[in-house]
Design a protein around this motif. Sequence first.
Motif, PDB file in Angstrom:
ATOM      1  N   LYS A 124      40.559  41.242  28.774  1.00  0.00           N
ATOM      2  CA  LYS A 124      42.000  40.073  29.415  1.00  0.00           C
ATOM      3  C   LYS A 124      41.453  40.296  30.726  1.00  0.00           C
ATOM      4  O   LYS A 124      41.238  39.158  31.565  1.00  0.00           O
ATOM      5  CB  LYS A 124      43.367  40.807  29.262  1.00  0.00           C
ATOM      6  N   SER A 125      41.133  41.039  31.471  1.00  0.00           N
ATOM      7  CA  SER A 125      41.425  41.053  32.996  1.00  0.00           C
ATOM      8  C   SER A 125      40.602  41.966  33.987  1.00  0.00           C
ATOM      9  O   SER A 125      40.225  43.661  33.265  1.00  0.00           O
ATOM     10  CB  SER A 125      42.517  40.287  34.001  1.00  0.00           C
ATOM     11  N   VAL A 126      40.072  41.580  34.747  1.00  0.00           N
ATOM     12  CA  VAL A 126      39.725  42.650  35.809  1.00  0.00           C
ATOM     13  C   VAL A 126      40.093  42.576  36.750  1.00  0.00           C
ATOM     14  O   VAL A 126      39.515  42.334  37.243  1.00  0.00           O
ATOM     15  CB  VAL A 126      37.829  43.491  36.109  1.00  0.00           C
ATOM     16  N   GLU A 127      40.564  43.782  37.508  1.00  0.00           N
ATOM     17  CA  GLU A 127      41.178  43.996  38.973  1.00  0.00           C
ATOM     18  C   GLU A 127      39.955  45.215  39.812  1.00  0.00           C
ATOM     19  O   GLU A 127      39.436  45.807  38.982  1.00  0.00           O
ATOM     20  CB  GLU A 127      42.676  45.162  39.183  1.00  0.00           C
ATOM     21  N   VAL A 128      39.322  44.818  40.229  1.00  0.00           N
ATOM     22  CA  VAL A 128      38.168  45.134  42.083  1.00  0.00           C
ATOM     23  C   VAL A 128      38.701  45.773  43.088  1.00  0.00           C
ATOM     24  O   VAL A 128      39.283  44.327  43.454  1.00  0.00           O
ATOM     25  CB  VAL A 128      36.844  44.502  41.932  1.00  0.00           C
ATOM     26  N   SER A 129      38.541  46.721  43.147  1.00  0.00           N
ATOM     27  CA  SER A 129      39.049  47.271  44.488  1.00  0.00           C
ATOM     28  C   SER A 129      37.573  47.687  45.548  1.00  0.00           C
ATOM     29  O   SER A 129      37.573  48.307  44.718  1.00  0.00           O
ATOM     30  CB  SER A 129      40.667  48.054  44.500  1.00  0.00           C
ATOM     31  N   LYS A 130      37.685  47.019  46.685  1.00  0.00           N
ATOM     32  CA  LYS A 130      36.497  46.951  47.233  1.00  0.00           C
ATOM     33  C   LYS A 130      37.097  47.587  48.359  1.00  0.00           C
ATOM     34  O   LYS A 130      37.166  47.735  49.393  1.00  0.00           O
ATOM     35  CB  LYS A 130      36.371  45.552  47.651  1.00  0.00           C
TER      36      LYS A 130
END
Length: 651
Positions: A124-130
């Motif tokens: 459904k979604s991907v949250e990416v924290s850099k």
Amino acid sequence: MNLSRLGILLITTAFLPVPAALAQDAEGATFLGTIRIGSPEAQALLGNDEISEEEIEQRNPQSIRDVFDGETSVTTSGGAAIANKVFVNGVEESLLSVTIDGARQNKSAFHHTGNVLIDPALLKSVEVSKGLAPADAGPNALAGSLAYETKDATDLLEDGDNFGGMTTLTFGTNEDQVRAGLTLFGRSGGFEYLLSGTRSDSGSYEDGSGVTVPGSEADLTSYLGKFAYTSPTGHRLEFAASQTEDTGLRAGQAGPGGIIFIRPDFAGVVGRPSVLVPALSKRTSYTLTYTKDSATDWFDPFFQLSYNEQEIDASGVFGTNESFSGTFKNRFAIAGGDLSVGVDFFDESASGFGRGPGPFGSSGSEDHWNIGIFAQARQDVGERVSVSYGARYDWQEFEAANGQTFKDDGFSANGSVDYKITDALTLNAGYAHSWGGYELGEAALINFGAPWTYAGFTTSRSDAGRIGLRYERGAWQLSGAYFETYVNDINAVLPTGGDRGAIADLSSKGWEASVGYTWANGFVRANYTDADVELNSTTIGSTAYYLGRPVGKAIALEGAVDVTDEWTFGGTAEIAFKNRDTPVPLSGYEVANLYATYTPSSFDRLQMRLDVRNIFDATYTSRSSDGVGLGNVIALTEPGRSVSLTANLAF
């Protein structure tokens, strides 16, 4: 300015408005709705991007690599699913907190394979924290986080329906690919369910020069089941179970002890004849989650327990990683925003054995335990200022393969500020100091060849900062940011000579920029990333396993337009520039993909899609692939032109 001093300033600035905000009357202390610093635009500039459901559907991913089409800050290595690794600004995902539906994932058991095997069928979604992971993202978020979320029945059921299903079928020309999936879902009263299965099969693909890459065939099977009950008063309990398995013949070569090891991340090893041998990568997960619909200002809970197991059969060695974890948190309404407070834990192990003679048949295990407490606030403190700030404290215990026990604890903190300079121009900045703790070693090679030693074994920590500007006016969106991430005292996960106490320092720093234009029936977007990744102050190599890759500079393009209500055209492109910072310069490349979808207005439950990937039939190796630029490795080239036809039918 020194990064740690910048961080102290940012965190102090973030906390300063809090007393005034909390001094408001009770009526003003309720949640005010969407918090500005939590908006997608503000979070993207802080390095916290979300790849949305719409973007995933536009990219029609057949593998985890395709999920990140159009992105430059998130890259993947090549080859079959068993070999795919994900990198964020050049840092490998094993240095990030990785979750699926909130459940913590452990790392790979063998360095020539990927870390987290994922089939994107119901993603459904991907949250990416850099770099700037919040305190409630979980422990070990040294360089950020990756949070994958899958769909459930409520995401798929139309209003008024209590049962539905969808099936998908894809045929691809390059490797004679066949991919099929079936999903059933429904609800009755407070109960709901989802059952899904996917099967992907193909031959070995040909690269742009027409050369077959042995052992690159798809042989993937994935199952997902979700069951939930929501009470009349809004208490929701959900159980999810999934299994994803990649099997098939993979290229292998002789290694220590004369035994065969698979190396699906390489096309070959110079001077070592390759043979095709059976291999396995398997991930199994179980998750139990409690939440409450229509939560109140003081009771908005998230309670979760999960178990995750990853197995790797690399022919000469076998390894298993297990993780039992839990998160118990509640979100409270505070002045201008909310406060997330909770506790989390994990109990993980790595175990493996070799199949060779003498010391190459050794086995062993390591165990790792953590408990942490955390709080993370997100607030609007005025018409133009929004802040996020938080902290966590973790306690860890580590049992080594030789029976030694190590204990340590550490503090993590983060703060970020979003300031509207004008109605169109916004400045934001953030800093995070993270205590990473210990790291499990590579499961499949514990005590392999010689007993592992732990002299100097210690805990890691990181500092990350970002500062940037974004401009929004009408249909235009522009942004740019400078970032630095430093991860220090990383113990050897893949130890040379069994020396687990050897430490390394990793850094990733550079620039990101994005420009986009959106109109009523379409959009175009360009992303740019320049990431300078160093290991011990020297440009990182392409086989720095569990650490990173020399990604350098890249541009990604993405766009789509609805020509009519029935027809949509779109595409993505990636341009990687030559990297001259490495001992052997890495060649640049350009690759483009186009697609068209047709949804007949008379039967909108059917969608037909034509994809042409690598339309110019380029011969290239992904910048994040293993062994690029090394004289003793034949690096994997990516698939050449491939035409595929997909039919999606909902019922």
